[in-house]
Write a protein that holds these residues in place. Structure first.
Motif, PDB file in Angstrom:
ATOM      1  N   LYS A 178       0.835  -1.207   0.000  1.00  0.00           N
ATOM      2  CA  LYS A 178       0.000   0.000   0.000  1.00  0.00           C
ATOM      3  C   LYS A 178       0.868   1.254   0.000  1.00  0.00           C
ATOM      4  CE  LYS A 178      -3.629   2.650   0.681  1.00  0.00           C
ATOM      5  NZ  LYS A 178      -4.540   3.010  -0.442  1.00  0.00           N
ATOM      6  N   ASP A 185       0.902   2.696  -3.781  1.00  0.00           N
ATOM      7  CA  ASP A 185      -0.312   3.509  -3.852  1.00  0.00           C
ATOM      8  C   ASP A 185      -0.165   4.849  -3.144  1.00  0.00           C
ATOM      9  OD1 ASP A 185      -3.079   3.647  -4.773  1.00  0.00           O
ATOM     10  OD2 ASP A 185      -3.609   3.628  -2.633  1.00  0.00           O
ATOM     11  N   GLU A 245      -4.693  -5.275  -4.816  1.00  0.00           N
ATOM     12  CA  GLU A 245      -5.861  -4.437  -5.088  1.00  0.00           C
ATOM     13  C   GLU A 245      -5.842  -3.226  -4.153  1.00  0.00           C
ATOM     14  OE1 GLU A 245      -9.224  -7.658  -6.581  1.00  0.00           O
ATOM     15  OE2 GLU A 245      -9.235  -6.931  -4.505  1.00  0.00           O
ATOM     16  N   GLU A 261      -8.133   0.289  -3.143  1.00  0.00           N
ATOM     17  CA  GLU A 261      -9.402   0.994  -3.298  1.00  0.00           C
ATOM     18  C   GLU A 261      -9.141   2.426  -3.758  1.00  0.00           C
ATOM     19  OE1 GLU A 261     -11.531   0.887   0.323  1.00  0.00           O
ATOM     20  OE2 GLU A 261     -11.795  -1.304   0.329  1.00  0.00           O
ATOM     21  N   LYS A 262      -9.956   2.882  -4.641  1.00  0.00           N
ATOM     22  CA  LYS A 262      -9.844   4.258  -5.098  1.00  0.00           C
ATOM     23  C   LYS A 262     -10.365   5.202  -4.018  1.00  0.00           C
ATOM     24  CE  LYS A 262     -10.240   3.337 -10.045  1.00  0.00           C
ATOM     25  NZ  LYS A 262     -10.991   3.651 -11.300  1.00  0.00           N
ATOM     26  N   GLN A 274     -12.311   8.056  -2.187  1.00  0.00           N
ATOM     27  CA  GLN A 274     -13.626   8.649  -2.462  1.00  0.00           C
ATOM     28  C   GLN A 274     -13.495  10.124  -2.831  1.00  0.00           C
ATOM     29  OE1 GLN A 274     -16.039   7.939   1.011  1.00  0.00           O
ATOM     30  NE2 GLN A 274     -16.219   5.732   0.604  1.00  0.00           N
ATOM     31  N   SER A 330      -3.631   2.425 -11.441  1.00  0.00           N
ATOM     32  CA  SER A 330      -3.171   1.160 -10.885  1.00  0.00           C
ATOM     33  C   SER A 330      -2.482   0.338 -11.978  1.00  0.00           C
ATOM     34  CB  SER A 330      -4.365   0.375 -10.321  1.00  0.00           C
ATOM     35  OG  SER A 330      -3.925  -0.834  -9.754  1.00  0.00           O
TER      36      SER A 330
END
Length: 232
Positions: free
Chosen positions: A104, A108, A199, A201-202, A204, A215
């Motif tokens: 993460k 990301d 994976e 999460e985008k 919000q 990604s």
């Protein structure tokens, strides 16, 4: 007058007597010439070897054989040394350096990390340099570092390179990562990984003035053959 004639006759007689042995010797020399063996070819004269003191053929052959044996032995030693040296170079493991953190953070959250890798890849392309850094998702070599894995969130991502100083720079640049090094016999062994699905999460709400990186941006930095194993 008679005295002069008598003296002349005596001189002539003496000269005749003196020259007679010479004539006899010359005739004897002609009738009994020296042995013809010296005028024969070398192979036909049995006394030539003794006369010219040639070394026996066996001695020459033995000397040549001994010299050849020495050269063969030296060549064999050199060949063994080269073979052992080559095999030592092939068996000598290479050292790899890495920084590691949870996926993460690496893929990301830390967008500067993506910029650093893309810029370095572009630079290598301009200089026609071979890539010497890779991203490894869930690397197998982490099993060698229990002190790191117990502090590490999973899944983990490691930046691995053969360039130690650059990895040190990336450790200072990223800050919240762990760094170490290890040895491996091959690049395949060093970059081996466990198949893992990644994976994210985008968010919000995205407040930055630029678009978030898509990604999968990390795929160009994965080891060859591992892109199919990682799904974003």
């Amino acid at each position: 007058m008679s005295a002069v004639a008598t003296l002349g006759q005596a001189c002539w007689a003496a000269a005749a007597v003196k020259s007679k042995p010479t004539t006899a010797i010359s005739q004897t020399h002609i009738r009994n010439p020296k042995p013809k063996s010296l005028s024969l070819p070398l192979s036909a004269n049995s006394s030539c070897n003794h006369f010219f003191s040639f070394p026996p053929k066996t001695t020459l052959k033995s000397s040549s054989s001994s010299s050849s044996s020495v050269r063969t032995s030296v060549a064999a030693v050199d060949s063994d040394q080269l073979s052992s040296s080559d095999s030592a170079d092939k068996e000598k493991p290479s050292r790899y350096y890495f920084v590691v953190a949870n996926a993460k953070f690496m893929l990301d959250d830390e967008e500067h990390f993506q910029e650093q890798l893309c810029e370095r890849l572009r630079y290598y392309g301009e200089k026609n340099k071979e890539q010497d850094f890779w991203l490894v998702i869930e690397p197998k070599f982490l099993d060698k570092f229990p002190n790191i894995t117990k502090r590490l969130g999973r899944p983990a991502v490691a930046l691995v390179s053969t360039n130690g100083p650059w990895i040190t720079f990336m450790k200072l640049r990223l800050d919240r990562v762990l760094a170490e090094s290890f040895e491996a016999a091959s690049l395949e062994e060093a970059l081996a990984s466990n198949p893992t699905k990644i994976e994210f999460e985008k968010p919000q709400k995205w407040v930055a003035p630029y678009s978030k990186y898509e990604s999968g941006w990390w795929e160009p930095f994965l080891p060859p053959g591992s892109k199919e194993e990682v799904k974003a």
